[in-house]
Design an enzyme around this catalytic site. Sequence first.
Site, PDB file in Angstrom:
ATOM      1  N   GLU A  45      -5.845  -8.274   0.379  1.00 33.38           N
ATOM      2  CA  GLU A  45      -6.639  -8.247   1.626  1.00 33.38           C
ATOM      3  C   GLU A  45      -8.251  -7.500   1.913  1.00 33.38           C
ATOM      4  O   GLU A  45      -8.196  -7.489   0.842  1.00 33.38           O
ATOM      5  CB  GLU A  45      -5.937  -7.039   2.916  1.00 33.38           C
ATOM      6  CG  GLU A  45      -4.268  -7.280   2.992  1.00 33.38           C
ATOM      7  CD  GLU A  45      -3.475  -6.425   3.756  1.00 33.38           C
ATOM      8  OE1 GLU A  45      -4.372  -4.922   4.399  1.00 33.38           O
ATOM      9  OE2 GLU A  45      -2.612  -5.547   3.788  1.00 33.38           O
ATOM     10  N   GLU A  54       0.770  -1.496   0.062  1.00 33.38           N
ATOM     11  CA  GLU A  54       0.122  -0.164   0.217  1.00 33.38           C
ATOM     12  C   GLU A  54       0.247   1.282  -0.577  1.00 33.38           C
ATOM     13  O   GLU A  54       0.929   2.161   1.033  1.00 33.38           O
ATOM     14  CB  GLU A  54      -0.894  -0.060   1.371  1.00 33.38           C
ATOM     15  CG  GLU A  54      -1.982  -1.111   1.491  1.00 33.38           C
ATOM     16  CD  GLU A  54      -2.813  -0.502   2.327  1.00 33.38           C
ATOM     17  OE1 GLU A  54      -2.589  -0.852   3.122  1.00 33.38           O
ATOM     18  OE2 GLU A  54      -4.313  -1.924   2.320  1.00 33.38           O
TER      19      GLU A  54
HETATM   20  C1  FCB Z   1      -4.346  -3.088   5.481  1.00 35.19           C
HETATM   21  C2  FCB Z   1      -2.970  -3.301   6.023  1.00 35.19           C
HETATM   22  C3  FCB Z   1      -3.004  -3.871   6.852  1.00 35.19           C
HETATM   23  C4  FCB Z   1      -4.167  -3.896   7.828  1.00 35.19           C
HETATM   24  C5  FCB Z   1      -5.857  -3.488   7.491  1.00 35.19           C
HETATM   25  C6  FCB Z   1      -6.703  -3.788   8.323  1.00 35.19           C
HETATM   26  O1  FCB Z   1      -4.846  -1.048   5.112  1.00 35.19           O
HETATM   27  O2  FCB Z   1      -1.905  -3.013   4.633  1.00 35.19           O
HETATM   28  O3  FCB Z   1      -1.753  -3.523   7.329  1.00 35.19           O
HETATM   29  O4  FCB Z   1      -3.981  -2.575   8.698  1.00 35.19           O
HETATM   30  O5  FCB Z   1      -5.303  -2.402   6.131  1.00 35.19           O
END
Ligand code: FCB
Length: 477
Positions: A381, A196
């Site tokens: 994610e 990110e």
């Molecule tokens: C994302 C991050 C991860 C975690 C989630 C909830 O942005 O990559 O580390 O904190 O959010």
Amino acid sequence: MSLIHAAKIALGSLVSEPHPPAPSRSALAPLPPAQQVLPSGFLLGAATASHQVEGGNDNDWSEWEKGSYPDGKPHIKHQDVSGVACDSWNRFAGDVALLRELGANAYRLSLEWSRLEPEEGTWNEAVADRYLEWMRMLRAQGIQPMVTLNHFTLPRWVAAQGGWANEKTVEWITAYTRRVARKLGAEVDLWCTLNEPNVLMAFGYMKGEWPPGLSDGKLGLHVLARQIRAHARMARELREHDTVDADGDGHATRVGIAHHVRIFQPATRSPMDRVMAGFTDRLFNQLLVDVNRTGRIQISVPGMADLDEAVPDLKGSYDYLGLNYYSRDMVRADFKSPTLSRQYVAEGRPVNDLGWDIYPEGLYQALKRYGRAGLPIYITENGMADGKGDRRPGFLREHFEAVVHAAHEGVDVRGYFHWSLLDNFEWAEGFEPRFGLFQVDYSSPDRTRTPTPAVATFQELARGLGLDPQARTDDAA
Ligand code: FCB
């Protein structure tokens, strides 16, 4: 920024990259079973990050966690410090047993640069050996590692010299990547260079809520560009130094980033809100996708950045696109903010414990949109903060269905990693938000892991893909 300038910037994005509408699933014919739709070898797994789970880290975050803002407010909610976290550093075998219990065939985890290179030029071979052992352990259990080289945290010596505000960080992270590729290449095929870059830009350098705590829009944009340059160099190192195909599928390395995408919608019909939603979308979402196609970093924000730079090795540096998808934001123009807008959730929406809009249609929209980039996609994610754990099963089911839906319509999606395997240290929010499929008891010395109801949901999805969840034995946990 003047209105005319802003309008010029955003116009292209408003007309060229709309999110495809999301048809309501209930109005459609039922989807075929996931196994018939998803490609064979689909990765179903969970994700974590070193600083959030390992415990015992000493880096820019552990320093930041001790501090507070000038008004006395602590940097981290409840003055939490990551400390022992989930103690995964000492409990890795137990975490692998949890993955087996889920029926996962993949695990996305990150390496802690500050452990491997605690001082400039000093390499800790014992730490590298331990990570190597972890990779072997995972493979021996039929779990494919996806390794993130850097998930936000920096060694103190890098941070002390400016972190991402210093161009030398590109050199340092490149050298670190080379060593990692040589060390772990025989066991790892699937790599994620950076996590990110856009979120780090926003929170660390624009909103000042993460280290180094700066609120400088201009610097933020340069930090984003620098991370993109670093990614290109890191990708090259990985390909050069990891030449061993660990799983015999014909690819020694597959490299990508984990890119946080959000759905941005104008909060009102006002032209400025529309313009700023388009602008935010281009900068936050689209830019990091385009760089792979163009090989150029193109950022033009009047008065802040005017970059158009060809970057060696950037074009085609993604073998896949990793998408981190969580939520949707309404956007209001606000030129006093370093990000030029404010984001919020519309009233009445279902939200998670952190107040984030729960919007599974957005995952379908993102997949349809980024599927057009012509790259395989992994959902690197997706998850929700849910302290009670009773809403996660529905969240998981609906978001997984969005994946199957998009795949059914031809999107090349190859994996889904749930955030997270465990409750963990959620950055500035501390330990309060609970993202884990397994709940962690932070008051117990062994950080006991207990399944939440979503474990059964995950297992059901795994069985649907022909995977085989295993009962956990006491000695494994
Ligand atoms: C994302 C991050 C991860 C975690 C989630 C909830 O942005 O990559 O580390 O904190 O959010």
